[in-house]
Design a protein around this motif. Sequence first.
Motif, PDB file in Angstrom:
ATOM      1  N   GLY A  67      43.403  40.108  70.612  1.00 34.28           N
ATOM      2  CA  GLY A  67      42.077  40.349  71.167  1.00 34.28           C
ATOM      3  C   GLY A  67      41.629  41.797  71.034  1.00 34.28           C
ATOM      4  O   GLY A  67      40.497  42.075  70.626  1.00 34.28           O
ATOM      5  N   ILE A  68      42.518  42.712  71.365  1.00 30.79           N
ATOM      6  CA  ILE A  68      42.151  44.135  71.274  1.00 30.79           C
ATOM      7  C   ILE A  68      42.008  44.560  69.823  1.00 30.79           C
ATOM      8  O   ILE A  68      41.105  45.330  69.475  1.00 30.79           O
ATOM      9  CB  ILE A  68      43.178  44.988  72.039  1.00 30.79           C
ATOM     10  CG1 ILE A  68      43.002  44.740  73.540  1.00 30.79           C
ATOM     11  CG2 ILE A  68      43.044  46.460  71.707  1.00 30.79           C
ATOM     12  CD1 ILE A  68      44.016  45.398  74.416  1.00 30.79           C
ATOM     13  N   PHE A  69      42.876  44.060  68.959  1.00 28.68           N
ATOM     14  CA  PHE A  69      42.759  44.393  67.542  1.00 28.68           C
ATOM     15  C   PHE A  69      41.398  43.951  66.993  1.00 28.68           C
ATOM     16  O   PHE A  69      40.711  44.723  66.334  1.00 28.68           O
ATOM     17  CB  PHE A  69      43.896  43.737  66.746  1.00 28.68           C
ATOM     18  CG  PHE A  69      43.874  44.075  65.289  1.00 28.68           C
ATOM     19  CD1 PHE A  69      44.424  45.259  64.835  1.00 28.68           C
ATOM     20  CD2 PHE A  69      43.295  43.218  64.372  1.00 28.68           C
ATOM     21  CE1 PHE A  69      44.402  45.587  63.491  1.00 28.68           C
ATOM     22  CE2 PHE A  69      43.257  43.530  63.028  1.00 28.68           C
ATOM     23  CZ  PHE A  69      43.824  44.718  62.581  1.00 28.68           C
ATOM     24  N   LEU A 119      40.675  50.843  62.156  1.00 30.12           N
ATOM     25  CA  LEU A 119      41.980  50.248  61.874  1.00 30.12           C
ATOM     26  C   LEU A 119      43.108  51.000  62.573  1.00 30.12           C
ATOM     27  O   LEU A 119      44.014  50.383  63.140  1.00 30.12           O
ATOM     28  CB  LEU A 119      42.236  50.214  60.366  1.00 30.12           C
ATOM     29  CG  LEU A 119      41.651  49.045  59.622  1.00 30.12           C
ATOM     30  CD1 LEU A 119      41.849  49.212  58.116  1.00 30.12           C
ATOM     31  CD2 LEU A 119      42.272  47.744  60.091  1.00 30.12           C
ATOM     32  N   ILE A 120      43.046  52.316  62.549  1.00 26.59           N
ATOM     33  CA  ILE A 120      44.082  53.116  63.207  1.00 26.59           C
ATOM     34  C   ILE A 120      44.094  52.843  64.705  1.00 26.59           C
ATOM     35  O   ILE A 120      45.146  52.559  65.293  1.00 26.59           O
ATOM     36  CB  ILE A 120      43.870  54.624  62.922  1.00 26.59           C
ATOM     37  CG1 ILE A 120      44.144  54.932  61.458  1.00 26.59           C
ATOM     38  CG2 ILE A 120      44.763  55.475  63.820  1.00 26.59           C
ATOM     39  CD1 ILE A 120      43.725  56.330  61.035  1.00 26.59           C
ATOM     40  N   SER A 121      42.931  52.911  65.334  1.00 27.77           N
ATOM     41  CA  SER A 121      42.887  52.693  66.784  1.00 27.77           C
ATOM     42  C   SER A 121      43.219  51.254  67.135  1.00 27.77           C
ATOM     43  O   SER A 121      43.875  50.986  68.147  1.00 27.77           O
ATOM     44  CB  SER A 121      41.525  53.088  67.347  1.00 27.77           C
ATOM     45  OG  SER A 121      40.508  52.261  66.834  1.00 27.77           O
ATOM     46  N   ALA A 122      42.814  50.291  66.303  1.00 21.86           N
ATOM     47  CA  ALA A 122      43.106  48.881  66.581  1.00 21.86           C
ATOM     48  C   ALA A 122      44.604  48.613  66.534  1.00 21.86           C
ATOM     49  O   ALA A 122      45.149  47.946  67.424  1.00 21.86           O
ATOM     50  CB  ALA A 122      42.372  47.983  65.591  1.00 21.86           C
ATOM     51  N   VAL A 123      45.280  49.142  65.534  1.00 22.49           N
ATOM     52  CA  VAL A 123      46.727  48.918  65.418  1.00 22.49           C
ATOM     53  C   VAL A 123      47.469  49.590  66.573  1.00 22.49           C
ATOM     54  O   VAL A 123      48.336  48.981  67.213  1.00 22.49           O
ATOM     55  CB  VAL A 123      47.244  49.422  64.053  1.00 22.49           C
ATOM     56  CG1 VAL A 123      48.756  49.477  64.024  1.00 22.49           C
ATOM     57  CG2 VAL A 123      46.722  48.541  62.940  1.00 22.49           C
ATOM     58  N   ILE A 124      47.117  50.829  66.858  1.00 23.86           N
ATOM     59  CA  ILE A 124      47.822  51.562  67.916  1.00 23.86           C
ATOM     60  C   ILE A 124      47.562  50.926  69.281  1.00 23.86           C
ATOM     61  O   ILE A 124      48.505  50.687  70.054  1.00 23.86           O
ATOM     62  CB  ILE A 124      47.407  53.048  67.902  1.00 23.86           C
ATOM     63  CG1 ILE A 124      47.974  53.727  66.657  1.00 23.86           C
ATOM     64  CG2 ILE A 124      47.879  53.764  69.168  1.00 23.86           C
ATOM     65  CD1 ILE A 124      47.464  55.126  66.436  1.00 23.86           C
TER      66      ILE A 124
END
Length: 183
Positions: free
Chosen positions: A49-51, A137-142
């Motif tokens: 969901g957050i990703f 993408l960086i913030s979604a993965v982290i």
Amino acid sequence: MPRRFLQRYMPRPDTLKRRRSLRFMAPLIADPRLWLLTRRSVANAFSVGIFCALLPIPFQMVVAALGARLSRCNLALAVGLVWITNPLTMPLIYYANYRLGSLFFDTPVREAPMRLSARWIAEQMHDILPALLVGSLISAVILAALANAAVRLIWRWHVSRHWRRRQRKRRQRRARLEAEFDD
């Protein structure tokens, strides 16, 4: 995570299947594995969901539903968490993602004009889009990984606290019975 708390706010699969607008998704909704509330399914639902919420794409809820199906996590939580990026929070989140992408590419951040317009965004999209996508993408993965770990830790803490409470009650009951028996 208290299972009863989550179940109180979760929609029921049978009521969703009866809705006319969701009949085309009946096979997806009918899968009982997508409605389980286990530590693994809830933690993975938070990740999915957050990703999906942090990606600047259309139809985030559909992507989250497909991600829930692929990762066999809780469908309702994964789709519901997409609403982290709602019309009020979306500009702030995507601007932060753009700034993160600009840092990654080491490019200057474009400042928004006093009156933001669709025309200005369309003109700047060519320059903004790569930084926005990479930052997203960086913030979604982290954040997805952090959310998964946090849910697993909170769930484990809740279960161990519940077990300690139960052990304490058993000891107290046993001590009371022994005291009554000794008298």
